[in-house]
Design a protein around this motif. Structure first.
Motif, PDB file in Angstrom:
ATOM      1  N   HIS A  30       0.846  -1.052   0.079  1.00  0.00           N
ATOM      2  CA  HIS A  30      -0.136  -0.142   0.120  1.00  0.00           C
ATOM      3  C   HIS A  30       0.901   1.359   0.055  1.00  0.00           C
ATOM      4  N   TYR A  31       0.337   2.612  -0.005  1.00  0.00           N
ATOM      5  CA  TYR A  31       1.086   3.594   0.104  1.00  0.00           C
ATOM      6  C   TYR A  31       1.803   4.051   1.470  1.00  0.00           C
ATOM      7  N   CYS A  32       2.992   4.256   1.478  1.00  0.00           N
ATOM      8  CA  CYS A  32       3.267   4.788   2.916  1.00  0.00           C
ATOM      9  C   CYS A  32       2.742   6.022   3.157  1.00  0.00           C
ATOM     10  N   SER A  33       2.215   6.088   4.519  1.00  0.00           N
ATOM     11  CA  SER A  33       1.476   7.227   4.883  1.00  0.00           C
ATOM     12  C   SER A  33       2.323   8.517   4.826  1.00  0.00           C
ATOM     13  N   GLN A  34       3.612   8.566   4.714  1.00  0.00           N
ATOM     14  CA  GLN A  34       4.278   9.980   4.651  1.00  0.00           C
ATOM     15  C   GLN A  34       4.447  10.444   3.182  1.00  0.00           C
ATOM     16  N   CYS A  35       5.075   9.307   2.298  1.00  0.00           N
ATOM     17  CA  CYS A  35       5.445   9.887   0.947  1.00  0.00           C
ATOM     18  C   CYS A  35       4.700   9.313  -0.198  1.00  0.00           C
ATOM     19  N   CYS A  36       3.831   8.536   0.145  1.00  0.00           N
ATOM     20  CA  CYS A  36       3.008   7.952  -0.685  1.00  0.00           C
ATOM     21  C   CYS A  36       3.815   6.711  -1.761  1.00  0.00           C
ATOM     22  N   ASN A  37       4.959   6.522  -1.352  1.00  0.00           N
ATOM     23  CA  ASN A  37       5.654   5.431  -2.081  1.00  0.00           C
ATOM     24  C   ASN A  37       5.115   3.944  -1.599  1.00  0.00           C
ATOM     25  N   ASP A  90      17.914  12.686   5.462  1.00  0.00           N
ATOM     26  CA  ASP A  90      17.509  14.200   5.723  1.00  0.00           C
ATOM     27  C   ASP A  90      16.294  14.566   5.224  1.00  0.00           C
ATOM     28  N   LYS A  91      15.415  14.577   6.491  1.00  0.00           N
ATOM     29  CA  LYS A  91      13.862  14.996   6.300  1.00  0.00           C
ATOM     30  C   LYS A  91      13.600  16.515   5.559  1.00  0.00           C
ATOM     31  N   SER A  92      14.623  17.488   5.473  1.00  0.00           N
ATOM     32  CA  SER A  92      14.534  18.811   5.291  1.00  0.00           C
ATOM     33  C   SER A  92      14.595  18.927   3.812  1.00  0.00           C
ATOM     34  N   THR A  93      14.845  17.724   3.034  1.00  0.00           N
ATOM     35  CA  THR A  93      14.821  17.691   1.364  1.00  0.00           C
ATOM     36  C   THR A  93      13.966  16.522   1.039  1.00  0.00           C
ATOM     37  N   ILE A  94      12.885  17.089   0.136  1.00  0.00           N
ATOM     38  CA  ILE A  94      11.859  16.131  -0.323  1.00  0.00           C
ATOM     39  C   ILE A  94      12.182  15.883  -1.861  1.00  0.00           C
ATOM     40  N   CYS A  95      12.404  15.301  -2.487  1.00  0.00           N
ATOM     41  CA  CYS A  95      12.590  14.752  -3.860  1.00  0.00           C
ATOM     42  C   CYS A  95      11.039  14.301  -4.392  1.00  0.00           C
ATOM     43  N   VAL A  96      10.492  15.074  -5.224  1.00  0.00           N
ATOM     44  CA  VAL A  96       9.178  14.810  -5.906  1.00  0.00           C
ATOM     45  C   VAL A  96       9.380  14.084  -7.080  1.00  0.00           C
ATOM     46  N   LYS A 112      20.141  12.088  -0.346  1.00  0.00           N
ATOM     47  CA  LYS A 112      20.278  11.704   1.065  1.00  0.00           C
ATOM     48  C   LYS A 112      18.824  11.843   1.808  1.00  0.00           C
ATOM     49  N   GLY A 113      18.140  12.676   0.960  1.00  0.00           N
ATOM     50  CA  GLY A 113      16.824  13.245   1.620  1.00  0.00           C
ATOM     51  C   GLY A 113      15.530  12.251   1.428  1.00  0.00           C
ATOM     52  N   VAL A 114      14.280  12.566   1.480  1.00  0.00           N
ATOM     53  CA  VAL A 114      13.354  11.592   1.431  1.00  0.00           C
ATOM     54  C   VAL A 114      12.514  12.047   0.237  1.00  0.00           C
ATOM     55  N   TYR A 115      11.680  11.124  -0.338  1.00  0.00           N
ATOM     56  CA  TYR A 115      10.805  11.362  -1.507  1.00  0.00           C
ATOM     57  C   TYR A 115       9.269  11.429  -1.287  1.00  0.00           C
ATOM     58  N   HIS A 116       8.693  11.775  -2.437  1.00  0.00           N
ATOM     59  CA  HIS A 116       7.101  12.036  -2.302  1.00  0.00           C
ATOM     60  C   HIS A 116       6.897  11.759  -3.839  1.00  0.00           C
ATOM     61  N   VAL A 117       6.043  10.641  -3.829  1.00  0.00           N
ATOM     62  CA  VAL A 117       5.547  10.044  -5.120  1.00  0.00           C
ATOM     63  C   VAL A 117       4.090  10.477  -5.515  1.00  0.00           C
ATOM     64  N   LYS A 164      -2.037  17.217  -2.414  1.00  0.00           N
ATOM     65  CA  LYS A 164      -2.481  17.653  -1.109  1.00  0.00           C
ATOM     66  C   LYS A 164      -1.625  17.139  -0.039  1.00  0.00           C
ATOM     67  N   GLN A 165      -1.024  15.754  -0.211  1.00  0.00           N
ATOM     68  CA  GLN A 165      -0.499  15.019   0.898  1.00  0.00           C
ATOM     69  C   GLN A 165       1.033  15.709   1.067  1.00  0.00           C
ATOM     70  N   LEU A 166       1.319  16.172  -0.337  1.00  0.00           N
ATOM     71  CA  LEU A 166       2.796  16.698  -0.262  1.00  0.00           C
ATOM     72  C   LEU A 166       2.890  18.405   0.557  1.00  0.00           C
ATOM     73  N   VAL A 167       1.628  18.839   0.092  1.00  0.00           N
ATOM     74  CA  VAL A 167       1.588  20.183   0.761  1.00  0.00           C
ATOM     75  C   VAL A 167       1.422  19.999   2.352  1.00  0.00           C
ATOM     76  N   ALA A 168       0.778  18.983   2.886  1.00  0.00           N
ATOM     77  CA  ALA A 168       0.316  18.600   4.349  1.00  0.00           C
ATOM     78  C   ALA A 168       1.809  18.322   4.884  1.00  0.00           C
ATOM     79  N   ARG A 169       2.712  17.972   4.400  1.00  0.00           N
ATOM     80  CA  ARG A 169       3.935  17.570   4.688  1.00  0.00           C
ATOM     81  C   ARG A 169       4.840  18.581   5.108  1.00  0.00           C
ATOM     82  N   LEU A 170       4.323  20.029   4.634  1.00  0.00           N
ATOM     83  CA  LEU A 170       5.288  21.287   4.695  1.00  0.00           C
ATOM     84  C   LEU A 170       4.658  22.089   5.985  1.00  0.00           C
ATOM     85  N   GLY A 171       3.650  21.507   6.766  1.00  0.00           N
ATOM     86  CA  GLY A 171       3.045  22.207   7.850  1.00  0.00           C
ATOM     87  C   GLY A 171       3.861  22.796   8.884  1.00  0.00           C
ATOM     88  N   ASP A 172       4.980  22.159   9.080  1.00  0.00           N
ATOM     89  CA  ASP A 172       5.905  22.450  10.284  1.00  0.00           C
ATOM     90  C   ASP A 172       7.338  23.247   9.124  1.00  0.00           C
TER      91      ASP A 172
END
Length: 200
Positions: A57-64, A80-86, A103-108, A127-135
């Motif tokens: 199924h989809y990862c609850s954070q990055c949708c991979n 590195d959670k400060s960099t997201i590769c879309v 070395k960062g994280v992904y968003h699919v 929408k899930q990507l935008v939600a990850r930028l809440g903090d």
């Protein structure tokens, strides 16, 4: 010349033909391959398909894709959670990961904006990507969508959404052939594209 049809075989060929990149002749070869498997091997193949379908199924954070709550990348404290590769697809995330440069994280996104194919922003995981930028954790979002008209339109759409949030949005440099897919690029080309990314 008489047509020799075996309904279960024809059905199997049709199922293989539904797969992307599989033509009639390849579908026939795959069907005959499956028929030559032992009963145990055929059951293992069928069970592997059902198991993957049930457990992945989809990862609850990055949708991979993952079989756990979080994929291995999101679950890793070393990333590195400060960099997201879309990226557009899970295959694209794998291609970038294989460079061993990121070395960062992904968003699919699971696709790209394509009005001709009735794919709009709401059909993607934007929408899930935008939600990850809440903090204030995320400092940079790298747009690694494919260098196609749809990929560029998607990157531009997302960059316009994210810019007001104070996040740096960059795009992969064009070391990747225009019109090509990330999954077919070699590791060196992808690594150079990551190094030479530009702000958009």
């Amino acid at each position: 010349m008489a047509q020799y049809n075996v309904a279960p075989l024809e059905n199997l060929v049709e199922q293989f033909e539904r797969m992307p990149g599989i033509g009639h002749k390849t579908a026939q070869r795959l069907a005959y391959y499956v028929l030559n498997l032992s009963k145990t091997q055929a059951e293992e193949l069928a069970n592997a398909v059902l198991d993957a379908h049930t457990k992945i199924h989809y990862c609850s954070q990055c949708c991979n894709l993952t079989d756990k709550e979080l994929c291995p990348v999101c679950a890793s404290s070393a990333r590195d959670k400060s960099t997201i590769c879309v990226v557009e697809t899970p295959r694209d995330a794998t291609a970038v990961e294989n460079t061993r440069e990121f070395k960062g994280v992904y968003h699919v996104l699971h696709g790209a904006i394509s009005p001709l194919n009735d794919v709009g922003p709401d059909n993607l995981t934007i929408k899930q990507l935008v939600a990850r930028l809440g903090d204030d954790t995320v400092k940079e979002v790298i747009m690694a969508t494919n260098p196609t008209v749809e990929g560029d339109a998607t990157a531009l759409y997302i960059s316009k959404l994210l810019k007001p949030m104070g996040v740096r949005v960059t795009r992969l440099a064009y070391g990747i052939p225009v019109g090509g897919d990330l999954e077919y690029a070699d590791e060196y080309t992808l690594a150079k594209a990551l190094e030479g990314r530009n702000e958009i």
